[in-house]
Design an enzyme around this catalytic site. Structure first.
Site, PDB file in Angstrom:
ATOM      1  N   ASP A 113      14.590  91.681 130.170  1.00 15.27           N
ATOM      2  CA  ASP A 113      13.548  92.647 130.525  1.00 15.27           C
ATOM      3  C   ASP A 113      13.668  93.099 131.985  1.00 15.27           C
ATOM      4  O   ASP A 113      12.812  93.821 132.488  1.00 15.27           O
ATOM      5  CB  ASP A 113      12.145  92.094 130.221  1.00 15.27           C
ATOM      6  CG  ASP A 113      11.792  90.874 131.034  1.00 15.27           C
ATOM      7  OD1 ASP A 113      12.636  89.968 131.157  1.00 15.27           O
ATOM      8  OD2 ASP A 113      10.659  90.816 131.562  1.00 15.27           O
ATOM      9  N   HIS A 114      14.757  92.678 132.655  1.00 11.98           N
ATOM     10  CA  HIS A 114      15.024  93.114 134.038  1.00 11.98           C
ATOM     11  C   HIS A 114      16.404  93.759 134.188  1.00 11.98           C
ATOM     12  O   HIS A 114      16.668  94.405 135.197  1.00 11.98           O
ATOM     13  CB  HIS A 114      14.860  91.936 135.013  1.00 11.98           C
ATOM     14  CG  HIS A 114      13.455  91.411 135.021  1.00 11.98           C
ATOM     15  ND1 HIS A 114      12.538  91.734 135.990  1.00 11.98           N
ATOM     16  CD2 HIS A 114      12.796  90.652 134.115  1.00 11.98           C
ATOM     17  CE1 HIS A 114      11.371  91.178 135.692  1.00 11.98           C
ATOM     18  NE2 HIS A 114      11.502  90.519 134.553  1.00 11.98           N
ATOM     19  N   HIS A 156      16.977  89.257 138.747  1.00 11.01           N
ATOM     20  CA  HIS A 156      17.469  88.123 137.944  1.00 11.01           C
ATOM     21  C   HIS A 156      17.973  88.643 136.606  1.00 11.01           C
ATOM     22  O   HIS A 156      17.786  89.811 136.274  1.00 11.01           O
ATOM     23  CB  HIS A 156      16.425  87.018 137.791  1.00 11.01           C
ATOM     24  CG  HIS A 156      15.202  87.399 136.988  1.00 11.01           C
ATOM     25  ND1 HIS A 156      14.306  88.368 137.393  1.00 11.01           N
ATOM     26  CD2 HIS A 156      14.718  86.912 135.811  1.00 11.01           C
ATOM     27  CE1 HIS A 156      13.329  88.458 136.500  1.00 11.01           C
ATOM     28  NE2 HIS A 156      13.563  87.594 135.524  1.00 11.01           N
ATOM     29  N   ASP A 213      10.224  88.134 139.130  1.00 11.41           N
ATOM     30  CA  ASP A 213       9.371  87.221 138.369  1.00 11.41           C
ATOM     31  C   ASP A 213       9.129  85.913 139.119  1.00 11.41           C
ATOM     32  O   ASP A 213       8.886  84.871 138.497  1.00 11.41           O
ATOM     33  CB  ASP A 213      10.002  86.911 136.997  1.00 11.41           C
ATOM     34  CG  ASP A 213       9.832  88.062 136.015  1.00 11.41           C
ATOM     35  OD1 ASP A 213       9.231  89.093 136.373  1.00 11.41           O
ATOM     36  OD2 ASP A 213      10.322  87.920 134.874  1.00 11.41           O
ATOM     37  N   HIS A 267      12.439  80.334 138.345  1.00 15.01           N
ATOM     38  CA  HIS A 267      12.286  81.112 137.103  1.00 15.01           C
ATOM     39  C   HIS A 267      13.659  81.230 136.442  1.00 15.01           C
ATOM     40  O   HIS A 267      13.824  80.936 135.256  1.00 15.01           O
ATOM     41  CB  HIS A 267      11.713  82.477 137.446  1.00 15.01           C
ATOM     42  CG  HIS A 267      11.507  83.375 136.270  1.00 15.01           C
ATOM     43  ND1 HIS A 267      10.575  83.137 135.300  1.00 15.01           N
ATOM     44  CD2 HIS A 267      12.141  84.527 135.910  1.00 15.01           C
ATOM     45  CE1 HIS A 267      10.639  84.106 134.389  1.00 15.01           C
ATOM     46  NE2 HIS A 267      11.574  84.959 134.735  1.00 15.01           N
ATOM     47  N   HIS A 313       5.704  92.099 136.508  1.00 12.42           N
ATOM     48  CA  HIS A 313       4.810  92.178 135.349  1.00 12.42           C
ATOM     49  C   HIS A 313       3.351  92.393 135.738  1.00 12.42           C
ATOM     50  O   HIS A 313       2.918  91.987 136.813  1.00 12.42           O
ATOM     51  CB  HIS A 313       4.882  90.872 134.535  1.00 12.42           C
ATOM     52  CG  HIS A 313       6.198  90.645 133.870  1.00 12.42           C
ATOM     53  ND1 HIS A 313       6.460  91.040 132.576  1.00 12.42           N
ATOM     54  CD2 HIS A 313       7.330  90.062 134.322  1.00 12.42           C
ATOM     55  CE1 HIS A 313       7.709  90.698 132.250  1.00 12.42           C
ATOM     56  NE2 HIS A 313       8.264  90.098 133.303  1.00 12.42           N
ATOM     57  N   HIS A 329      17.334  88.132 133.331  1.00 10.52           N
ATOM     58  CA  HIS A 329      16.600  88.278 132.071  1.00 10.52           C
ATOM     59  C   HIS A 329      16.678  89.713 131.532  1.00 10.52           C
ATOM     60  O   HIS A 329      16.688  90.679 132.292  1.00 10.52           O
ATOM     61  CB  HIS A 329      15.139  87.871 132.249  1.00 10.52           C
ATOM     62  CG  HIS A 329      14.944  86.384 132.287  1.00 10.52           C
ATOM     63  ND1 HIS A 329      13.829  85.793 132.827  1.00 10.52           N
ATOM     64  CD2 HIS A 329      15.742  85.373 131.858  1.00 10.52           C
ATOM     65  CE1 HIS A 329      13.936  84.471 132.710  1.00 10.52           C
ATOM     66  NE2 HIS A 329      15.096  84.195 132.137  1.00 10.52           N
TER      67      HIS A 329
HETATM   68 FE    FE Z   1      10.298  89.388 133.345  1.00  5.02          FE
HETATM   69 ZN    ZN Z   2      12.175  86.922 133.934  1.00  6.28          ZN
END
Ligand code: FE
Ligand code: ZN
Length: 256
Positions: A61-62, A57, A134, A115, A172, A59
């Protein structure tokens, strides 16, 4: 075709980086790109050369390492079709029911919106492993940011239907917090209580609680158990629609 080798390592404050590798095919993929330095360190440690990035996805942090890693390696970036415009450097957009051939290992693409609206999971059936991003966590599930509770629940049901022995990698290490919440939903689930003790021991040793398995999550993860009588009883929702029970559990977690 060799077996898929999988290497997991921490990134950022609580993300996991994961590399998958097939020696015979000479391919290595990073599942998402939370942070460049630990990904490069892991590649060097293994002696693997990055050929692919598989994004779950959009985001940051990905996908935060996409551009730099692609610039350095020329790797191919695969990601969710509905988020194509938001995935830096995307080369191949994939969606529900499609497959992606990673050096002979076939990933089935499972759309799990909720998400984010375009979130996908990569299921390598022959290797019995799913990369859930996530959407599904050990004892938890992702926050419902972009989609609806109903979408999130239907995505989770697709993962619940995978073979129980399937290994689950997720984005995570949230398990300690998830465990504290899970016992408020099902304080008398023996499997859950046993697992919470295991988790405490692992974390005390600084060890990861991920990966997990579909079977373990089905027995202990409250977000996969809204149809279970014991959960409905504790929530005073006996006979309620599991989708409504899921929404109640997710809302309680948001406020926990
Ligand atoms: Fe994440
Ligand atoms: Zn995420």
């Amino acid at each position: 075709m060799a077996q898929l080798e999988i290497h997991q390592f921490p990134c950022l404050s609580d993300n996991y980086g994961v590399l998958i590798h097939d020696a015979d095919a000479g391919v290595t993929a990073s599942i998402d790109t939370p942070e460049v330095a630990p990904i490069e360190a892991a590649l060097a440690e293994k002696g693997w050369t990055l050929t692919h990035i598989l994004n779950t996805h959009h985001h940051g942090d990905h996908t935060g390492g996409n551009t730099e890693l692609k610039g350095k390696t020329g790797c191919t970036i695969v990601g969710p079709k509905p988020e194509a415009a938001k995935i830096p450097g995307l080369d191949v957009a994939v969606g529900e029911g499609e497959t992606y051939d990673f050096g002979g290992h076939v990933a089935q693409i499972i759309e799990t919106p909720g998400h984010t609206l375009g979130h996908i999971a990569y299921h390598f059936a022959d290797d019995r492993v799913v990369f859930a991003g996530d959407t599904l966590f050990a004892l938890g599930c992702g926050r419902v940011f972009e989609g609806s509770m109903a979408q999130m629940w239907s995505g989770l049901q697709k993962l619940m239907a995978l073979p129980p022995e399937t290994t689950v990698y997720c984005g995570h290490e949230y398990t300690t917090a998830n465990a504290a919440f899970a016992v408020t939903i099902e304080p008398d689930n023996r499997d859950l209580l046993d697992r919470v003790r295991e988790i405490e021991a692992l974390r005390a040793d600084g060890k990861p609680t991920v990966p997990t398995t579909i079977d373990r999550e089905l027995r202990t993860n409250p977000f996969l158990r809204p149809a279970i009588a014991n959960v409905q009883r504790h929530l005073d929702m006996v006979g309620a629609d599991p989708g409504d029970v899921f929404a109640e559990i997710r809302t309680r977690k948001d406020n926990f």
